[in-house]
Design a protein around this motif. Structure first.
Motif, PDB file in Angstrom:
ATOM      1  N   ALA A   1      25.226  68.873  78.331  1.00  0.00           N
ATOM      2  CA  ALA A   1      24.657  69.689  79.411  1.00  0.00           C
ATOM      3  C   ALA A   1      25.601  70.800  79.873  1.00  0.00           C
ATOM      4  O   ALA A   1      25.315  71.480  80.857  1.00  0.00           O
ATOM      5  CB  ALA A   1      24.301  68.792  80.599  1.00  0.00           C
ATOM      6  N   ASP A   2      26.712  71.006  79.148  1.00  0.00           N
ATOM      7  CA  ASP A   2      27.733  71.944  79.616  1.00  0.00           C
ATOM      8  C   ASP A   2      27.210  73.361  79.818  1.00  0.00           C
ATOM      9  O   ASP A   2      27.587  74.043  80.760  1.00  0.00           O
ATOM     10  CB  ASP A   2      28.909  71.973  78.626  1.00  0.00           C
ATOM     11  N   HIS A   3      26.352  73.845  78.920  1.00  0.00           N
ATOM     12  CA  HIS A   3      25.881  75.238  78.982  1.00  0.00           C
ATOM     13  C   HIS A   3      24.396  75.340  79.347  1.00  0.00           C
ATOM     14  O   HIS A   3      23.785  76.389  79.119  1.00  0.00           O
ATOM     15  CB  HIS A   3      26.123  75.937  77.637  1.00  0.00           C
ATOM     16  N   ASN A   4      23.845  74.282  79.893  1.00  0.00           N
ATOM     17  CA  ASN A   4      22.404  74.291  80.193  1.00  0.00           C
ATOM     18  C   ASN A   4      22.017  75.315  81.249  1.00  0.00           C
ATOM     19  O   ASN A   4      20.846  75.680  81.362  1.00  0.00           O
ATOM     20  CB  ASN A   4      21.942  72.902  80.631  1.00  0.00           C
ATOM     21  N   HIS A   5      22.995  75.784  82.022  1.00  0.00           N
ATOM     22  CA  HIS A   5      22.672  76.779  83.054  1.00  0.00           C
ATOM     23  C   HIS A   5      22.267  78.118  82.440  1.00  0.00           C
ATOM     24  O   HIS A   5      21.696  78.974  83.127  1.00  0.00           O
ATOM     25  CB  HIS A   5      23.872  76.987  83.982  1.00  0.00           C
ATOM     26  N   THR A   6      22.563  78.318  81.154  1.00  0.00           N
ATOM     27  CA  THR A   6      22.193  79.585  80.500  1.00  0.00           C
ATOM     28  C   THR A   6      20.796  79.536  79.881  1.00  0.00           C
ATOM     29  O   THR A   6      20.299  80.563  79.433  1.00  0.00           O
ATOM     30  CB  THR A   6      23.210  79.929  79.400  1.00  0.00           C
ATOM     31  N   ILE A   7      20.172  78.363  79.838  1.00  0.00           N
ATOM     32  CA  ILE A   7      18.862  78.228  79.198  1.00  0.00           C
ATOM     33  C   ILE A   7      17.799  78.927  80.045  1.00  0.00           C
ATOM     34  O   ILE A   7      17.778  78.781  81.269  1.00  0.00           O
ATOM     35  CB  ILE A   7      18.495  76.737  79.031  1.00  0.00           C
ATOM     36  N   PRO A   8      16.909  79.692  79.423  1.00  0.00           N
ATOM     37  CA  PRO A   8      15.837  80.356  80.182  1.00  0.00           C
ATOM     38  C   PRO A   8      14.973  79.334  80.923  1.00  0.00           C
ATOM     39  O   PRO A   8      14.786  78.203  80.468  1.00  0.00           O
ATOM     40  CB  PRO A   8      15.030  81.083  79.102  1.00  0.00           C
ATOM     41  N   GLU A   9      14.435  79.753  82.036  1.00  0.00           N
ATOM     42  CA  GLU A   9      13.644  78.860  82.873  1.00  0.00           C
ATOM     43  C   GLU A   9      12.390  78.383  82.155  1.00  0.00           C
ATOM     44  O   GLU A   9      11.964  77.248  82.325  1.00  0.00           O
ATOM     45  CB  GLU A   9      13.262  79.576  84.171  1.00  0.00           C
ATOM     46  N   TRP A  10      11.804  79.233  81.322  1.00  0.00           N
ATOM     47  CA  TRP A  10      10.572  78.841  80.642  1.00  0.00           C
ATOM     48  C   TRP A  10      10.818  77.728  79.625  1.00  0.00           C
ATOM     49  O   TRP A  10       9.902  77.013  79.237  1.00  0.00           O
ATOM     50  CB  TRP A  10       9.900  80.028  79.971  1.00  0.00           C
ATOM     51  N   VAL A  11      12.069  77.562  79.168  1.00  0.00           N
ATOM     52  CA  VAL A  11      12.400  76.437  78.285  1.00  0.00           C
ATOM     53  C   VAL A  11      12.602  75.174  79.109  1.00  0.00           C
ATOM     54  O   VAL A  11      12.092  74.100  78.775  1.00  0.00           O
ATOM     55  CB  VAL A  11      13.661  76.747  77.457  1.00  0.00           C
ATOM     56  N   ARG A  12      13.344  75.289  80.218  1.00  0.00           N
ATOM     57  CA  ARG A  12      13.616  74.117  81.054  1.00  0.00           C
ATOM     58  C   ARG A  12      12.333  73.530  81.636  1.00  0.00           C
ATOM     59  O   ARG A  12      12.228  72.327  81.858  1.00  0.00           O
ATOM     60  CB  ARG A  12      14.580  74.486  82.183  1.00  0.00           C
ATOM     61  N   SER A  13      11.362  74.395  81.898  1.00  0.00           N
ATOM     62  CA  SER A  13      10.124  73.915  82.509  1.00  0.00           C
ATOM     63  C   SER A  13       9.244  73.150  81.520  1.00  0.00           C
ATOM     64  O   SER A  13       8.307  72.473  81.919  1.00  0.00           O
ATOM     65  CB  SER A  13       9.338  75.102  83.081  1.00  0.00           C
ATOM     66  N   HIS A  14       9.541  73.265  80.241  1.00  0.00           N
ATOM     67  CA  HIS A  14       8.765  72.561  79.219  1.00  0.00           C
ATOM     68  C   HIS A  14       9.460  71.232  78.940  1.00  0.00           C
ATOM     69  O   HIS A  14      10.460  71.166  78.229  1.00  0.00           O
ATOM     70  CB  HIS A  14       8.679  73.411  77.954  1.00  0.00           C
ATOM     71  N   GLN A  15       8.968  70.145  79.492  1.00  0.00           N
ATOM     72  CA  GLN A  15       9.663  68.865  79.511  1.00  0.00           C
ATOM     73  C   GLN A  15       9.847  68.245  78.134  1.00  0.00           C
ATOM     74  O   GLN A  15      10.736  67.408  77.947  1.00  0.00           O
ATOM     75  CB  GLN A  15       8.901  67.879  80.415  1.00  0.00           C
ATOM     76  N   ASP A  16       9.022  68.625  77.169  1.00  0.00           N
ATOM     77  CA  ASP A  16       9.126  67.994  75.858  1.00  0.00           C
ATOM     78  C   ASP A  16      10.157  68.645  74.947  1.00  0.00           C
ATOM     79  O   ASP A  16      10.472  68.106  73.882  1.00  0.00           O
ATOM     80  CB  ASP A  16       7.764  68.013  75.151  1.00  0.00           C
TER      81      ASP A  16
END
Length: 692
Positions: free
Chosen positions: A389-404
Motif C-alpha cells: 500500500a506504499d504508493h496507493n495514494h497515487t492511484i486514480p480515484e476511479w480505480v480505487r472506487s472499483h472494489q474488484d
C-alpha cells in the motif's frame, strides 16, 4: 570471573529468551490449537533453565532436582512433539512411533530412579538415559516435520530444536566416555538454547502456517556462493572463542561479556521483528528465496506463457491474449489492458465482471504511471496496510472506487512502460508474497516485449505500404518532370515561332503527347492490384523506347539478335524503364559518340537487353554507393535522382537483374538479364514470362 559466574549469566540469558519463546507459543496457540503441547514443553524448558540459574546463583537447589527437571524437560518435548503431530494428523500412529515413545518413557523412569535412589554408583546411567531421551526427541521431531501438513514455521522449529537435541547427544555421549560433562560444552549449550529461542520466535513472526506454502528446504546459488564468507567468519569466531578460553583460564573475563552481548543482540533482534514490518518483510523474503522451494514452477509457467503467445490466432487478438495470460497467472475473474498511444494510455481490451465508470484515457505524466515506470511497482488498490500500500495514494480515484480491482500490473519492456493491466478478483489474496509479485513482473515483461514486437510489426507494415506509395509517387514525379521539360521548351519557343504553322503542328503534337502521358500516369497511380498486364513483343517495346528518344543525340542504334519473344507485363512501365536507360546514355555521351541498344537471347533461353554508350563513364565507387541510391543525382538542376533507382526496382519486380559495367572515360554498358529461373506466369503478379 569464576566459571560459575559465566555459566550463571549464560543460563540466565537462555532462560529469559526461553520465557519469551514460551509466551509467544502460548499466544500463537490461541489461534492454532496444535501449538499448545509445544508451548507446554517450552514452559517446562523455561522452568528447568530458571531452576538451573537459581542453583548457580545461591546453591540452594539440589543437584537431584536439577537433573530431574532436565529429564522432565526432555520428556515433555517428546510428548509435546507427538501430541502436536496427533493434532495435525489425527490418524492412527505407526507402530515404530509408539515404540520410540515407550522407549522415551522408560528412559525417563530409569533416569529418575538413578537420580533419586542411586542404585548405581556412577553418572553413566543417567547420562545414558539423557542420551536416549535426546535421540527419542530427535525421532519425534523428525516425525512432526516429515508428516505434519503445515508450513515453514514447523520447518524452522525443527531446525532449531534439532540443533539443540543433537548438541545434547554430543554432550551426553562425551559424558558417558569421560564420565563427566565438558564444562565448556555445558556453557555452549546455553548459547545454543538462546539461538534456538530467537530462531523459533522469528520464524513465528515471519511465517504463517499454510497448506499451500511450499516447505521443501534447499540452498540457492547465492547462499552457496556466500557460504565461503560465512565459513571464514565462523572460523574467525572460533579462533576468538579459543583465545577467550585461554584468557579466561588465566583469569580473564571474556565469558561474561560474550554471553551478555549475545543476550543484548538477541533482544534487539526480537524487538526488531516484533516492532518493524519492514524488517520482517525483508527477512521473510530473504529466507524464502534462499532456503525454501519456490511457490511456482517457473519452467512450467514460462512454457505456458510461450505456448499462449505462440498459439495466438491473429495479430488482431494480441491484447486479448495478453489479458488471458495474466488472468491465468493471477486467476483473475476480469480486467483490462491499457496501452500507451502518444502521450496517453488508452484502454484497448476489457473483460470486466461488472459495469464500471472507469476512464478511457490516462495521461502519461500521471503520478501512478510515474511510479510504475520508475519502480516497476505492482499496485494493490484495496490493500490497507503493509508494503503493497506504499504508493496507493497515487492511484486514480476511479480505480480505487472499483472494489474488484485487486492489482495493477505494469508492462515494461526496454525500460519503457508499454502499458499496464488492471486485474479483478473477489478479495485480495491474504498470502500474496514476493513470489507472486516476481512471477507477475516476469510475465509482465514478456508480455510487454510481445506487445512491443506487435506494435513494431504494425509500424513496419505501414512503412512498407507508405514505401510502395512513395515509389509510385516518385515514378510519377519523374515522368512529370520529363513532360514539364517538354512543355517548357514549347513555351520558350512559342513567342518566336508562333506564326510558323509547322511549329504549331509540333506544339499540338507535343501537348497531345503530354496529355496522353499524364492520363496514363493517372491510370497507373490509381491502378488496382487486380489489373491484368498485357502480352507484347520485346523487340517492339525496345523499338518504342528508342523512338521515344529520337529527339536526343547521339541517336540510339538498335541491334536485334535471335528470335523475338513476348513478355507479359505492364507495357508502358517496361518501355519507360528502357527509355530511361537509353536517355541517360545519350545525356552522358557527346554528339560524336555512340549509343547502341541490343536485344538477344542467351544460351539458356533467357532474355538480355544491353544499352552500351561511349560516354564519360562512372567509377566503381559511384556505382556501388550512389548510382542506385534514391534522390542522388549528378545532373545539377535536372531531375530528382530516382530514375535509375525506380528502373532497377521495377526490373527486379519482373525478376530481372540490372548489371552495370563502367569506367571513367570508357563509357558504360547497362545489361538487363531475365534468367530462365525467374520466368513465371503473370496471371497474378508482374513477373516476366518468356515464350518463343
Amino acid at each position: 570471573m569464576a566459571y560459575n559466574d559465566v555459566t550463571l549469566i549464560a543460563y540466565s540469558s537462555a532462560g529469559a529468551l526461553s520465557l519469551i519463546f514460551t509466551l509467544f507459543l502460548f499466544y500463537a496457540a490461541v489461534a492454532e490449537r496444535w501449538k499448545w503441547p509445544i508451548a507446554v514443553a517450552a514452559a517446562v524448558q523455561t522452568a528447568w533453565l530458571v531452576t538451573l540459574s537459581a542453583s548457580l546463583a545461591n546453591q540452594q537447589v539440589s543437584n537431584d532436582s536439577i537433573l530431574a527437571m532436565e529429564a522432565a524437560h526432555f520428556l515433555t518435548w517428546i510428548l509435546g512433539l507427538n501430541l502436536a503431530l496427533r493434532l495435525l494428523r489425527p490418524e492412527q500412529w505407526p507402530i515404530h512411533l509408539k515404540i520410540s515413545l515407550l522407549i522415551g518413557v522408560l528412559a525417563y523412569a530409569v533416569a529418575l530412579v538413578d537420580i533419586f535412589i542411586s542404585p548405581f554408583d556412577t553418572t553413566t546411567v543417567y547420562f545414558f538415559c539423557f542420551l536416549v531421551l535426546s535421540l527419542v526427541a530427535l525421532v519425534s521431531l523428525e516425525q512432526l516435520v516429515r508428516n505434519a501438513r503445515s508450513g515453514r514455521f514447523i520447518k524452522l522449529l525443527g531446525i532449531s530444536l534439532a540443533l539443540v537435541f543433537l548438541f545434547n547427544v554430543y554432550l551426553y555421549a562425551q559424558g558417558i566416555i569421560n564420565r563427566r560433562v565438558d564444562l565448556i560444552a555445558w556453557q555452549a549449550r546455553a548459547a545454543l538454547l538462546m539461538a534456538s529461542s530467537v530462531l523459533v520466535v522469528g520464524a513465528g513472526l515471519l511465517f504463517r502456517d499454510s497448506d499451500t506454502q511450499p516447505t521443501g528446504l534447499g540452498i540457492s546459488r547465492p547462499v552457496a556462493f556466500y557460504s565461503t564468507s560465512l565459513v571464514l567468519s565462523s572460523a574467525s569466531v572460533i579462533l576468538l572463542a579459543i583465545g577467550g578460553y585461554y584468557v579466561r583460564s588465566m583469569g580473564g573475563h571474556w565469558g561474561i561479556y560474550i554471553f551478555t552481548l549475545m543476550l543484548f543482540f538477541s533482544l534487539i533482534a526480537l524487538s526488531a521483528l516484533f516492532l518493524s514490518n519492514s524488517v520482517r518483510s525483508v527477512l521473510q523474503v530473504w529466507i524464502s528465496k534462499h532456503f525454501f522451494r519456490h511457490k511456482y514452477d517457473y519452467r512450467r509457467e514460462w512454457l505456458s506463457v510461450i505456448r499462449a503467445l505462440s498459439n495466438e490466432p491473429s495479430s488482431d487478438h494480441v491484447y486479448e491474449t495478453v489479458y488471458q495470460v495474466i488472468a491465468t497467472t493471477f486467476q483473475s475473474t476480469g480486467g483490462e489492458v491499457w496501452i500507451r498511444q502518444g502521450m496517453q494510455y488508452r484502454k484497448v481490451y476489457s473483460r470486466t465482471g461488472q459495469p464500471t465508470v472507469m476512464a478511457d484515457l490516462v495521461p502519461s505524466d500521471h503520478p501512478f504511471i510515474t511510479v510504475m515506470q520508475d519502480h516497476e511497482w505492482i499496485f494493490a488498490p484495496q490493500a490497507e496496510g503493509g508494503p503493497l500500500a506504499d504508493h496507493n495514494h497515487t492511484i486514480p480515484e476511479w480505480v480505487r472506487s472499483h472494489q474488484d480491482v485487486q492489482l495493477i500490473l505494469p508492462l515494461i519492456a526496454q525500460s519503457q512502460l508499454v502499458g499496464f493491466a488492471l486485474l479483478e478478483k473477489e478479495g485480495l489474496d491474504a498470502d500474496l508474497t514476493w513470489e507472486d509479485l516476481d512471477i507477475l513482473k516476469t510475465v509482465g515483461r514478456q508480455l510487454a516485449n510481445h506487445i512491443l514486437i506487435h506494435q513494431q510489426e504494425q509500424q513496419l507494415s505501414e512503412a512498407r505500404q507508405l514505401d510502395t506509395y512513395n515509389k509510385l509517387s516518385a515514378f510519377i514525379m519523374h515522368d512529370l518532370n520529363n513532360l514539364v521539360a517538354q512543355l517548357d521548351l514549347v513555351v520558350k519557343n512559342s513567342a518566336r515561332h508562333k506564326q510558323n504553322p509547322a511549329f504549331i503542328d509540333d506544339m499540338i503534337l507535343t501537348v497531345t503527347n503530354a496529355v496522353n502521358r499524364m492520363k496514363i500516369l493517372m491510370q497507373k497511380f490509381g491502378r488496382s492490384d487486380h489489373d491484368a498486364p498485357t502480352r507484347f513483343s520485346v523487340f517492339e517495346a525496345v523499338q518504342a523506347s528508342i523512338d521515344a528518344c529520337k529527339g536526343n543525340v547521339p541517336p540510339a542504334r538498335l541491334a536485334l539478335n535471335g528470335q523475338d519473344q513476348d513478355i507479359q507485363a505492364d507495357r508502358e512501365r517496361f518501355i519507360l524503364a528502357i527509355k530511361h536507360l537509353i536517355k541517360n546514355a545519350q545525356e552522358a555521351t557527346s554528339e560524336t559518340g555512340t549509343v547502341d541498344v541490343s536485344v538477344s537471347t542467351q544460351p539458356d533461353g533467357g532474355l538480355m537487353i544491353s544499352i552500351d554508350d561511349t560516354g564519360t563513364g562512372m567509377s566503381q565507387e559511384f556505382i556501388e554507393h550512389q548510382l542506385f541510391k534514391p534522390f542522388e543525382t549528378t545532373k545539377t538542376g535536372q531531375g530528382i535522382g530516382i530514375g535509375v533507382y525506380l528502373t532497377r526496382s521495377y526490373l527486379e519486380e519482373l525478376g530481372a537483374n540490372l548489371e552495370v559495367d563502367s569506367a571513367p572515360g570508357y563509357g558504360t554498358c547497362m545489361t538487363i538479364r531475365f534468367e530462365t529461373d525467374h520466368q513465371s506466369d503473370f496471371a497474378t503478379s508482374e513477373r516476366m514470362t518468356v515464350t518463343d
